[in-house]
Motif scaffolding. Structure first.
Motif, PDB file in Angstrom:
ATOM      1  N   ALA A 142      -1.784  -1.940  -5.226  1.00 51.79           N
ATOM      2  CA  ALA A 142      -2.984  -1.996  -4.383  1.00 51.79           C
ATOM      3  C   ALA A 142      -3.601  -3.402  -4.433  1.00 51.79           C
ATOM      4  CB  ALA A 142      -3.990  -0.945  -4.814  1.00 51.79           C
ATOM      5  N   PHE A 178       0.829  -1.209   0.000  1.00 53.04           N
ATOM      6  CA  PHE A 178       0.000   0.000   0.000  1.00 53.04           C
ATOM      7  C   PHE A 178       0.862   1.258   0.000  1.00 53.04           C
ATOM      8  CE2 PHE A 178      -3.383  -2.830   2.007  1.00 53.04           C
ATOM      9  CZ  PHE A 178      -4.021  -3.048   0.790  1.00 53.04           C
ATOM     10  N   ARG A 195       0.933   6.522  -6.927  1.00 52.86           N
ATOM     11  CA  ARG A 195      -0.154   7.458  -7.257  1.00 52.86           C
ATOM     12  C   ARG A 195       0.344   8.901  -7.329  1.00 52.86           C
ATOM     13  NH1 ARG A 195      -3.011   4.410  -3.712  1.00 52.86           N
ATOM     14  NH2 ARG A 195      -4.353   2.939  -4.749  1.00 52.86           N
ATOM     15  N   ARG A 196       1.322   9.229  -6.498  1.00 48.89           N
ATOM     16  CA  ARG A 196       1.851  10.594  -6.481  1.00 48.89           C
ATOM     17  C   ARG A 196       2.876  10.840  -7.575  1.00 48.89           C
ATOM     18  NH1 ARG A 196       2.100   9.853  -0.400  1.00 48.89           N
ATOM     19  NH2 ARG A 196       4.111   8.991  -0.921  1.00 48.89           N
ATOM     20  N   SER A 203       0.736   4.060  -2.857  1.00 49.27           N
ATOM     21  CA  SER A 203       0.598   5.478  -2.528  1.00 49.27           C
ATOM     22  C   SER A 203       1.678   6.316  -3.204  1.00 49.27           C
ATOM     23  CB  SER A 203       0.656   5.653  -1.012  1.00 49.27           C
ATOM     24  OG  SER A 203       0.640   7.008  -0.667  1.00 49.27           O
ATOM     25  N   ALA A 223       0.342   1.695  -9.551  1.00 47.30           N
ATOM     26  CA  ALA A 223      -0.369   1.933  -8.286  1.00 47.30           C
ATOM     27  C   ALA A 223      -1.494   0.914  -8.123  1.00 47.30           C
ATOM     28  CB  ALA A 223      -0.921   3.354  -8.239  1.00 47.30           C
TER      29      ALA A 223
END
Length: 180
Positions: free
Chosen positions: A43, A23, A30-31, A27, A39
């Motif tokens: 996940a 996770f 995603r950034r 995270s 991502a």
């Protein structure tokens, strides 16, 4: 409900750490620019390990194995199950193992970049964990001797695959942080 052993709790805790690492990787992905697909993969792998926590703590494997034996007993097939198990395990290992290695080979050849390869290898580890769980469920004496015997191949595979996933997640995070 089956008894939860200290070993099951330790395994579930380790799976939880692996899930958290995945996770974290999701995270960070995603950034980062252009990492949405990775991502999603991280996940998914994290969710798989959360399911493994539930699987381990609930004793679902023992419950399912018992239910399968009860079905065989009701159908009068319990005593002749070994011949079925041998064919099932052999077919499963050949088909699943062959498919997994074909998929891994294609992935390694087609995916570019270490940061894109890491989550896909983590997916491969999840598939290998599913194969291991399935082999344990079938519970063939010859296979059980390998898995639970003096070499403890069950532990080696379980801890090794989980450890590889956590290492890949941290490696992925490190790659993305250094690429900024």
């Amino acid at each position: 409900m089956t008894e939860i052993t200290p070993l099951s709790i330790a395994a579930a805790a380790f799976y939880g750490l692996v899930a958290l690492a995945c996770f974290l990787a999701a995270s960070v992905a995603r950034r980062s620019a252009n990492q949405n697909r990775n991502a999603g993969i991280w996940a998914l792998v994290g969710a798989f390990f959360v399911l493994l926590v539930v699987w381990r703590v609930s004793g679902a494997e023992d419950i399912l194995r018992g239910a399968l034996r009860m079905l065989l007993r009701e159908d009068g097939l319990l005593e002749s199950r070994r011949s079925m198990q041998r064919v099932l395990v052999a077919g499963m290992v050949v088909l699943a193992g062959g498919s997994m290695f074909w998929w891994l080979y294609r992935t390694v050849r087609s995916v570019r970049g270490r940061r894109n390869l890491a989550p896909r290898i983590a997916l491969f580890c999840c598939a290998a964990m599913l194969l291991l769980i399935t082999v344990r469920l079938v519970s063939l004496h010859d296979i059980d001797t390998l898995l639970y015997g003096p070499l403890k191949l069950n532990w080696v595979a379980d801890i090794g695959l989980s450890g590889l996933v956590i290492a890949l997640a941290f490696f992925y995070v490190k790659l993305l942080k250094h690429s900024r």
